[in-house]
Design an enzyme around this catalytic site. Structure first.
Site, mmCIF file in Angstrom:
data_model
loop_
_atom_site.group_PDB
_atom_site.id
_atom_site.type_symbol
_atom_site.label_atom_id
_atom_site.label_comp_id
_atom_site.label_asym_id
_atom_site.label_seq_id
_atom_site.Cartn_x
_atom_site.Cartn_y
_atom_site.Cartn_z
ATOM 1 N N SER A 129 -9.561 1.387 2.828
ATOM 2 C CA SER A 129 -8.772 2.411 1.255
ATOM 3 C C SER A 129 -7.886 1.649 1.058
ATOM 4 O O SER A 129 -7.574 1.881 -0.286
ATOM 5 C CB SER A 129 -8.123 3.529 2.746
ATOM 6 O OG SER A 129 -7.183 3.041 4.043
ATOM 7 N N SER A 183 -9.458 -0.712 6.551
ATOM 8 C CA SER A 183 -9.208 -0.370 5.156
ATOM 9 C C SER A 183 -8.825 -1.453 5.039
ATOM 10 O O SER A 183 -8.126 -1.763 3.528
ATOM 11 C CB SER A 183 -8.161 0.549 5.553
ATOM 12 O OG SER A 183 -9.217 1.266 5.476
ATOM 13 N N LYS A 211 0.770 -0.828 -0.143
ATOM 14 C CA LYS A 211 0.383 0.260 -0.156
ATOM 15 C C LYS A 211 0.585 0.746 -0.128
ATOM 16 O O LYS A 211 1.933 1.176 0.939
ATOM 17 C CB LYS A 211 -0.839 -0.650 0.897
ATOM 18 C CG LYS A 211 -1.977 1.462 1.010
ATOM 19 C CD LYS A 211 -2.827 0.588 2.858
ATOM 20 C CE LYS A 211 -4.300 2.312 2.699
ATOM 21 N NZ LYS A 211 -5.107 1.936 3.440
HETATM 22 N N1 GLN Z 1 -13.047 3.972 5.629
HETATM 23 C C1 GLN Z 1 -12.481 4.313 7.166
HETATM 24 C C2 GLN Z 1 -12.770 5.570 7.239
HETATM 25 O O1 GLN Z 1 -12.599 6.078 5.980
HETATM 26 C C3 GLN Z 1 -11.550 3.434 7.576
HETATM 27 C C4 GLN Z 1 -9.961 3.662 6.861
HETATM 28 C C5 GLN Z 1 -9.158 2.552 6.966
HETATM 29 O O2 GLN Z 1 -9.627 1.690 8.424
HETATM 30 N N2 GLN Z 1 -8.005 3.931 6.706
HETATM 31 O O3 GLN Z 1 -11.960 6.268 7.862
#
Ligand code: GLN
Length: 480
Positions: free
Chosen positions: A144, A168, A69
Site C-alpha cells: 500500500s 506494504s 505516507k
Molecule cells: N497487501 C496487504 C494487505 O492488503 C498488506 C498491506 C500492508 O502491509 N499494509 O493487507
C-alpha cells in the site's frame, strides 16, 4: 548529476562540505515533482516550503526532503490514509517518527498516496485514484505504500517513510526497484501511525540504496514511552554493519517459496542472486518453513479482525468527514454513523470491516480468530527454528513484477495471494528487507527479500549492502 537523482548520503556529504545548500536540494526536488508528478501521482499533498523553515534554518544535520505516507500523522497537516472518511482531519500531534526526523533537520516535503487505510497491494484502493509505476506508467507501483515507493524511484523525494502490515513497504519497493525495510515489530514507534492491524504494523524506510536505509533506520528506531509495544532495545549505528563482508554467513532458501505461480524471470533473478552470495563467501542451503501454506489465510483473519476494531473509531463524530442523511431513518445519531461510514469508506475497507467483524463475532471467534492466532504461533516457530541454523532466509519479495493497473482490481483474492512472500514476516514479528535484484524483459524491476531474527536489522543491512556492492541494479535510472 541532478541533485534530485542522488542518494541522501551523497547529498549530505555535499551539504557538509558546503558544496550545496539544503535549499538547493529542496528546489531541485520540487522542480522534479512539478515535472513528473502529473504522470506518477505519487503525492496527495505537498507541504509549503515556509512550514519547513525551522528545519531548514535549524542545526539538524539531515536536511534532505523526505516523503511521508499519508497514514503517519504530521501535526497540523491534513492526514487522511487516502480515505474520504478522514477528509479534513488535521492531527493535533505528530507521530514520534516525524518529531524524531524533524529534530534532525529532515524536510517533510509532502504526503504520499496509498491504498485506503493501507488495505491493498497496488495503491488502486485510494480515494485519490491510483499512483503509477515510474518504470512503466501503465503498471501499479505496488502497495500500500505505492506513493512513497514511486516518489523515491521517480526522484520526487530523496527518501520516504512507509508502513508495512503485510508487505506494504517491501512489495512496492520491489515493484519500483528500490530498497524497503520492515523493521522488527517494536523497533520503530507506532505512535501517530493511524492503525490498520496493531499487532502487525511497522513504519520503515524506502530508499535508493542500502546505505540510506541504514541512515534512515538510525533516525527513526528506538524505544518510545508513547507506544507500549515499542521495544526497549538499544539502537546501534546501523551504518557500521555496511562492511561488504558476508564470508561464512549462512543463508537458508525455503523450499515452500519456490513453487508454482512464481514467475520465471523472478525465479531466475533470485537464483542468480543466490549465486552472487555464494561467490561472496556465504553458504547456502535449503530450509523448510512448513506452515507457509497457511500464512495468507492466517494473515487475512488476524489483519481484518484488528482492522475492523481499529476502524470503529471513524464514526463521523471524532474525525474528518461527517454526513447526515436528509431524512431520519433510525435515530439522528445512528443515521449519522451509518451515512458517514457508507459514504466515507471505499469498497475494500467495507469488505475488511465485514470480514473482520465476522471472524470476531460470537460463535465464529474460536473457529477463525483464535485458530488464526494459534497458526500464527506455528509460523513464528518455523522461523525461530530456521534462525537456529541460518543467519538469514532468502526469498523473492513478490511472485511477479508490477502488474497492470486494473489487472487485479476486480479480483480481491488474486490480489491477496500476491502477498504470499511478505506476510509471514509480519505474523512472526521479524525484520525483512527488499532490495533490487534485476529486471524482467519488459524492464520492470525484480526484488529480493532477506529475513532475519528479531532485532537483526544489522544482519539484513550487512547482507544487502554486500550484494548491492556487487550488482548494478540500484544504479539503473527510470525512463522519465
Ligand atoms: N497487501 C496487504 C494487505 O492488503 C498488506 C498491506 C500492508 O502491509 N499494509 O493487507
Amino acid at each position: 548529476m541532478n541533485l534530485f537523482a542522488q542518494s541522501a548520503h551523497e547529498l549530505l556529504d555535499q551539504i557538509r562540505s558546503r558544496a550545496i545548500s539544503p535549499e538547493d536540494i529542496d528546489d531541485s526536488v520540487r522542480g522534479r515533482i512539478a515535472a513528473v508528478d502529473g504522470r506518477i501521482k505519487a503525492y496527495v499533498r505537498l507541504r509549503d516550503r515556509e512550514k519547513n523553515s525551522a528545519s531548514l534554518q535549524g542545526n539538524g544535520s539531515f536536511k534532505v526532503p523526505i516523503a511521508i505516507k499519508d497514514n503517519i500523522c504530521v501535526k497540523g497537516e491534513e492526514t487522511t490514509c487516502s480515505s474520504k472518511i478522514l477528509q479534513g482531519f488535521k492531527p493535533p500531534y505528530s507521530a514520534t517518527v516525524i518529531s524524531k526526523l524533524q529534530e534532525k533537520g529532515a524536510i517533510v516535503i509532502g504526503q504520499t498516496n496509498m491504498d485506503e487505510f493501507a488495505f491493498g497491494s497496488s495503491t488502486e484502493n485510494s480515494a485519490f485514484g491510483p499512483s503509477r509505476n515510474p518504470w512503466n506508467t501503465d503498471c501499479v507501483p505496488g502497495g500500500s505504500s505505492g506513493g512513497s515507493a514511486a516518489a523515491v524511484a521517480a526522484h520526487e523525494a530523496i527518501w520516504a517513510l512507509g508502513s508495512d502490515t503485510g508487505g506494504s513497504i517491501r512489495q512496492p519497493a520491489s515493484f519500483c526497484g528500490i530498497v524497503g525495510l520492515k523493521p522488527t515489530y517494536g523497533r520503530v514507534s507506532r505512535y501517530g501511525l493511524i492503525a490498520f492491524a496493531s499487532s502487525l504494523d511497522q513504519i520503515g524506510p524506502l530508499t535508493k540504496d542500502v546505505t540510506d536505509c541504514a541512515l534512515l533506520l538510525n533516525l527513526i528506531a528506538g524505544h518510545d514511552e508513547m507506544d507500549s509495544t515499542s521495544a526497549n532495545v538499544a539502537v546501534p549505528d546501523y551504518t557500521q554493519f555496511l562492511t561488504n563482508d558476508v564470508k561464512g554467513l549462512k543463508i537458508g532458501i525455503p523450499k515452500e517459496y519456490f513453487i508454482e505461480g512464481l514467475d520465471a524471470p523472478v525465479r531466475q533473478a533470485v537464483n542468480e542472486a543466490v549465486e552472487e552470495f555464494k561467490k561472496a563467501g556465504a553458504t547456502v542451503k535449503e530450509v523448510s518453513l512448513p506452515h507457509t501454506e497457511y500464512a495468507v489465510a492466517t494473515y487475512y483473519i488476524v489483519a481484518t479482525a484488528e482492522a475492523s476494531s481499529n476502524l470503529a473509531r471513524f464514526d463521523g463524530i471524532q474525525y474528518g468527514l461527517r454526513e447526515q442523511p436528509k431524512t431520519v431513518r433510525k435515530t439522528p445519531i445512528i443515521d449519522l454513523y451509518e451515512e458517514t461510514r457508507d459514504r466515507g469508506f471505499g469498497w475494500e475497507a467495507k469488505r475488511r470491516i465485514m470480514l473482520g467483524t465476522y471472524s470476531l463475532s460470537s460463535g465464529y471467534y474460536d473457529a477463525y480468530y483464535l485458530r488464526g492466532q494459534k497458526v500464527r504461533t506455528l509460523i513464528k516457530q518455523d522461523f525461530d527454528e530456521a534462525f537456529q541454523e541460518f543467519d538469514t532466509v532468502l526469498t523473492p519479495t513478490s511472485p511477479t513484477t508490477a502488474f497492470r493497473i486494473g489487472e487485479k482490481a476486480a479480483d480481491p483474492l488474486s490480489m491477496y495471494l500476491s502477498d504470499i512472500y511478505t506476510i509471514s514476516a509480519n505474523l512472526a514479528g521479524i525484520p525483512a528487507i527488499s532490495i533490487p535484484c534485476g529486471f524482467s524483459r519488459e524492464r520492470l524491476p525484480i526484488g529480493l527479500q532477506l529475513l532475519a531474527k528479531p532485532f537483526a536489522e544489522d544482519m539484513l543491512l550487512r547482507l544487502a549492502f554486500a550484494y548491492e556492492q556487487r550488482t548494478p541494479w540500484h544504479k539503473e535510472s527510470v525512463p522519465l
